[in-house]
Design a protein around this motif. Sequence first.
Motif, PDB file in Angstrom:
ATOM      1  N   TRP A   1       0.853  -1.187   0.000  1.00 31.07           N
ATOM      2  CA  TRP A   1       0.000   0.000   0.000  1.00 31.07           C
ATOM      3  C   TRP A   1       0.894   1.244   0.000  1.00 31.07           C
ATOM      4  O   TRP A   1       0.986   1.969   0.966  1.00 31.07           O
ATOM      5  CB  TRP A   1      -0.910  -0.022   1.230  1.00 31.07           C
ATOM      6  CG  TRP A   1      -1.955   1.051   1.245  1.00 31.07           C
ATOM      7  CD1 TRP A   1      -2.465   1.738   0.178  1.00 31.07           C
ATOM      8  CD2 TRP A   1      -2.600   1.581   2.410  1.00 31.07           C
ATOM      9  NE1 TRP A   1      -3.400   2.642   0.591  1.00 31.07           N
ATOM     10  CE2 TRP A   1      -3.512   2.562   1.951  1.00 31.07           C
ATOM     11  CE3 TRP A   1      -2.517   1.303   3.771  1.00 31.07           C
ATOM     12  CZ2 TRP A   1      -4.318   3.294   2.822  1.00 31.07           C
ATOM     13  CZ3 TRP A   1      -3.324   2.011   4.635  1.00 31.07           C
ATOM     14  CH2 TRP A   1      -4.213   2.999   4.172  1.00 31.07           C
ATOM     15  N   PRO A   2       1.590   1.495  -1.102  1.00 37.70           N
ATOM     16  CA  PRO A   2       2.583   2.590  -1.136  1.00 37.70           C
ATOM     17  C   PRO A   2       1.960   3.979  -1.053  1.00 37.70           C
ATOM     18  O   PRO A   2       2.677   4.961  -0.781  1.00 37.70           O
ATOM     19  CB  PRO A   2       3.288   2.374  -2.476  1.00 37.70           C
ATOM     20  CG  PRO A   2       2.318   1.645  -3.312  1.00 37.70           C
ATOM     21  CD  PRO A   2       1.531   0.770  -2.372  1.00 37.70           C
ATOM     22  N   THR A   3       0.678   4.111  -1.273  1.00 36.23           N
ATOM     23  CA  THR A   3       0.039   5.435  -1.217  1.00 36.23           C
ATOM     24  C   THR A   3      -0.540   5.752   0.155  1.00 36.23           C
ATOM     25  O   THR A   3      -1.300   6.725   0.292  1.00 36.23           O
ATOM     26  CB  THR A   3      -1.085   5.514  -2.266  1.00 36.23           C
ATOM     27  OG1 THR A   3      -2.048   4.494  -1.997  1.00 36.23           O
ATOM     28  CG2 THR A   3      -0.532   5.326  -3.676  1.00 36.23           C
TER      29      THR A   3
ATOM     30  N   MET B   1      -3.347   8.948   4.704  1.00 33.05           N
ATOM     31  CA  MET B   1      -3.323   9.441   6.077  1.00 33.05           C
ATOM     32  C   MET B   1      -3.311  10.975   6.102  1.00 33.05           C
ATOM     33  O   MET B   1      -3.949  11.599   6.975  1.00 33.05           O
ATOM     34  CB  MET B   1      -2.082   8.894   6.801  1.00 33.05           C
ATOM     35  CG  MET B   1      -2.065   7.386   6.938  1.00 33.05           C
ATOM     36  SD  MET B   1      -3.501   6.752   7.845  1.00 33.05           S
ATOM     37  CE  MET B   1      -3.281   7.535   9.418  1.00 33.05           C
ATOM     38  N   ASP B   2      -2.612  11.614   5.152  1.00 26.61           N
ATOM     39  CA  ASP B   2      -2.578  13.071   5.072  1.00 26.61           C
ATOM     40  C   ASP B   2      -3.971  13.636   4.815  1.00 26.61           C
ATOM     41  O   ASP B   2      -4.371  14.655   5.398  1.00 26.61           O
ATOM     42  CB  ASP B   2      -1.614  13.515   3.979  1.00 26.61           C
ATOM     43  CG  ASP B   2      -1.521  15.037   3.868  1.00 26.61           C
ATOM     44  OD1 ASP B   2      -0.952  15.661   4.789  1.00 26.61           O
ATOM     45  OD2 ASP B   2      -2.033  15.578   2.866  1.00 26.61           O
ATOM     46  N   ALA B   3      -4.729  12.951   3.953  1.00 27.38           N
ATOM     47  CA  ALA B   3      -6.086  13.416   3.659  1.00 27.38           C
ATOM     48  C   ALA B   3      -7.028  13.180   4.829  1.00 27.38           C
ATOM     49  O   ALA B   3      -7.883  14.028   5.129  1.00 27.38           O
ATOM     50  CB  ALA B   3      -6.605  12.702   2.408  1.00 27.38           C
ATOM     51  N   LEU B   4      -6.883  12.030   5.509  1.00 30.21           N
ATOM     52  CA  LEU B   4      -7.768  11.738   6.638  1.00 30.21           C
ATOM     53  C   LEU B   4      -7.523  12.684   7.812  1.00 30.21           C
ATOM     54  O   LEU B   4      -8.465  13.105   8.494  1.00 30.21           O
ATOM     55  CB  LEU B   4      -7.582  10.280   7.092  1.00 30.21           C
ATOM     56  CG  LEU B   4      -8.073   9.196   6.117  1.00 30.21           C
ATOM     57  CD1 LEU B   4      -7.733   7.804   6.650  1.00 30.21           C
ATOM     58  CD2 LEU B   4      -9.579   9.315   5.897  1.00 30.21           C
ATOM     59  N   LEU B   5      -6.275  13.035   8.061  1.00 30.83           N
ATOM     60  CA  LEU B   5      -5.956  13.935   9.173  1.00 30.83           C
ATOM     61  C   LEU B   5      -6.166  15.405   8.829  1.00 30.83           C
ATOM     62  O   LEU B   5      -6.141  16.253   9.733  1.00 30.83           O
ATOM     63  CB  LEU B   5      -4.511  13.702   9.623  1.00 30.83           C
ATOM     64  CG  LEU B   5      -4.203  12.303  10.172  1.00 30.83           C
ATOM     65  CD1 LEU B   5      -2.723  12.151  10.506  1.00 30.83           C
ATOM     66  CD2 LEU B   5      -5.050  12.021  11.410  1.00 30.83           C
ATOM     67  N   GLY B   6      -6.333  15.682   7.536  1.00 31.84           N
ATOM     68  CA  GLY B   6      -6.627  17.063   7.120  1.00 31.84           C
ATOM     69  C   GLY B   6      -5.417  17.970   7.098  1.00 31.84           C
ATOM     70  O   GLY B   6      -5.582  19.210   7.143  1.00 31.84           O
ATOM     71  N   TYR B   7      -4.193  17.423   7.041  1.00 30.97           N
ATOM     72  CA  TYR B   7      -3.013  18.271   7.002  1.00 30.97           C
ATOM     73  C   TYR B   7      -2.885  18.986   5.651  1.00 30.97           C
ATOM     74  O   TYR B   7      -2.528  20.156   5.587  1.00 30.97           O
ATOM     75  CB  TYR B   7      -1.746  17.448   7.281  1.00 30.97           C
ATOM     76  CG  TYR B   7      -1.675  16.912   8.692  1.00 30.97           C
ATOM     77  CD1 TYR B   7      -2.147  17.666   9.766  1.00 30.97           C
ATOM     78  CD2 TYR B   7      -1.118  15.677   8.968  1.00 30.97           C
ATOM     79  CE1 TYR B   7      -2.081  17.192  11.062  1.00 30.97           C
ATOM     80  CE2 TYR B   7      -1.046  15.189  10.268  1.00 30.97           C
ATOM     81  CZ  TYR B   7      -1.537  15.952  11.304  1.00 30.97           C
ATOM     82  OH  TYR B   7      -1.480  15.480  12.595  1.00 30.97           O
TER      83      TYR B   7
ATOM     84  N   MET C   1       7.093   5.713  -5.087  1.00 26.42           N
ATOM     85  CA  MET C   1       8.123   4.725  -5.414  1.00 26.42           C
ATOM     86  C   MET C   1       9.100   4.540  -4.253  1.00 26.42           C
ATOM     87  O   MET C   1       9.547   3.422  -3.971  1.00 26.42           O
ATOM     88  CB  MET C   1       8.873   5.162  -6.669  1.00 26.42           C
ATOM     89  CG  MET C   1       8.035   5.133  -7.937  1.00 26.42           C
ATOM     90  SD  MET C   1       8.947   5.699  -9.398  1.00 26.42           S
ATOM     91  CE  MET C   1      10.276   4.518  -9.437  1.00 26.42           C
ATOM     92  N   ALA C   2       9.425   5.642  -3.558  1.00 22.85           N
ATOM     93  CA  ALA C   2      10.338   5.534  -2.420  1.00 22.85           C
ATOM     94  C   ALA C   2       9.710   4.707  -1.301  1.00 22.85           C
ATOM     95  O   ALA C   2      10.377   3.860  -0.679  1.00 22.85           O
ATOM     96  CB  ALA C   2      10.699   6.935  -1.923  1.00 22.85           C
ATOM     97  N   VAL C   3       8.426   4.964  -1.017  1.00 20.31           N
ATOM     98  CA  VAL C   3       7.741   4.192   0.025  1.00 20.31           C
ATOM     99  C   VAL C   3       7.702   2.716  -0.355  1.00 20.31           C
ATOM    100  O   VAL C   3       7.955   1.827   0.487  1.00 20.31           O
ATOM    101  CB  VAL C   3       6.322   4.747   0.245  1.00 20.31           C
ATOM    102  CG1 VAL C   3       5.531   3.819   1.169  1.00 20.31           C
ATOM    103  CG2 VAL C   3       6.386   6.143   0.844  1.00 20.31           C
ATOM    104  N   PHE C   4       7.414   2.428  -1.605  1.00 23.91           N
ATOM    105  CA  PHE C   4       7.365   1.036  -2.057  1.00 23.91           C
ATOM    106  C   PHE C   4       8.743   0.371  -1.939  1.00 23.91           C
ATOM    107  O   PHE C   4       8.860  -0.771  -1.460  1.00 23.91           O
ATOM    108  CB  PHE C   4       6.882   1.000  -3.511  1.00 23.91           C
ATOM    109  CG  PHE C   4       6.926  -0.364  -4.116  1.00 23.91           C
ATOM    110  CD1 PHE C   4       5.921  -1.289  -3.866  1.00 23.91           C
ATOM    111  CD2 PHE C   4       7.976  -0.734  -4.961  1.00 23.91           C
ATOM    112  CE1 PHE C   4       5.972  -2.561  -4.418  1.00 23.91           C
ATOM    113  CE2 PHE C   4       8.023  -2.001  -5.514  1.00 23.91           C
ATOM    114  CZ  PHE C   4       7.018  -2.914  -5.242  1.00 23.91           C
ATOM    115  N   GLY C   5       9.797   1.089  -2.361  1.00 21.99           N
ATOM    116  CA  GLY C   5      11.139   0.507  -2.291  1.00 21.99           C
ATOM    117  C   GLY C   5      11.597   0.271  -0.866  1.00 21.99           C
ATOM    118  O   GLY C   5      12.159  -0.792  -0.546  1.00 21.99           O
ATOM    119  N   LEU C   6      11.334   1.234   0.038  1.00 20.98           N
ATOM    120  CA  LEU C   6      11.730   1.060   1.432  1.00 20.98           C
ATOM    121  C   LEU C   6      10.967  -0.096   2.083  1.00 20.98           C
ATOM    122  O   LEU C   6      11.530  -0.837   2.900  1.00 20.98           O
ATOM    123  CB  LEU C   6      11.474   2.352   2.205  1.00 20.98           C
ATOM    124  CG  LEU C   6      12.402   3.530   1.861  1.00 20.98           C
ATOM    125  CD1 LEU C   6      11.978   4.778   2.619  1.00 20.98           C
ATOM    126  CD2 LEU C   6      13.852   3.183   2.169  1.00 20.98           C
TER     127      LEU C   6
END
Length: 289
Positions: free
Chosen positions: A152-154, A159-165, A181-186
């Motif tokens: 779930w790389p996105t 979480m940014d949308a749910l918290l409203g930041y 891509m960075a989240v997926f690779g890490l």
Amino acid sequence: MANDQDYRGADSDTGPRTGAYAGWGSESDVVTTNEPVVGEDDDPAVRMPGEWRQAAAEAGFLPASGADEDAPAPGHRDAPAPAATASRADDALTAQEPDSRAEEREPRDGHWLPHSRYVNRDGIPAERLRVAYRAFLALWAGFVVGALCAFWPTWPFTMDALLGYGVLASLSDEHAALLTMAVFGLGGIAMAYALTVIGYRRLASRFYLMPQAISEERGLIARRVSRVELAHIRTVDVRQSVLDRVLGIGSIHFASAGTGADDVTWDSVLDPVATQRAVLQRLRQTEGD
């Protein structure tokens, strides 16, 4: 039942009831005889009138019509003893079982150590222990986080949308793709690292209990082997941290006579106290032999 004339006749003796028919029916219904009781082969019931025989069968003193003549009547002294009750059967089984609370007992299924496996160690039968999986709690947590990022790389955008930041919502499409891509690779790297370290430590650390010695082996390609004879072991210590107590793991340290350091260490094994007790019992048996 008929009167006395029907069954006893005019010439019957009206004295006290004696003989084979004593005890049947009322005093007016009983045929009396002064003949002695004959042997078991001469059954007096054969000479009994038909109505009496039927009444005796219904009362349970004689087998019913068509029943097995050889079967004992209820209350017969030769009747088989009643089957053992459930409580007696349980008591018999309990008496045969060994006392599990006894300190000295034979190994179960030939195993002295809990959670061990039988192996052939250089032609010698031995029991092998490995580092427990639960000892890698931090690595398992990293594996879970890595799986979340890989599948779930996105999730940072969600979480940014749910918290409203709204911080990540301002990124351009190119930057958002690079972050995904960075989240997926890490996440993939974290999963691979966790599985590699867990697998290596499980395979590279092997602890053996043999008939006359214990050993500790480290490494897959470069190998280090520490071995101590059972007859030379003087101390067997268990060490556990607070987290180890919670997880049910610990380290067992063996030292022989004349040394100030631990000669063999079995680290992160399951049920260390039970394992220590099993080793001490094996040591006592070796001394007895």
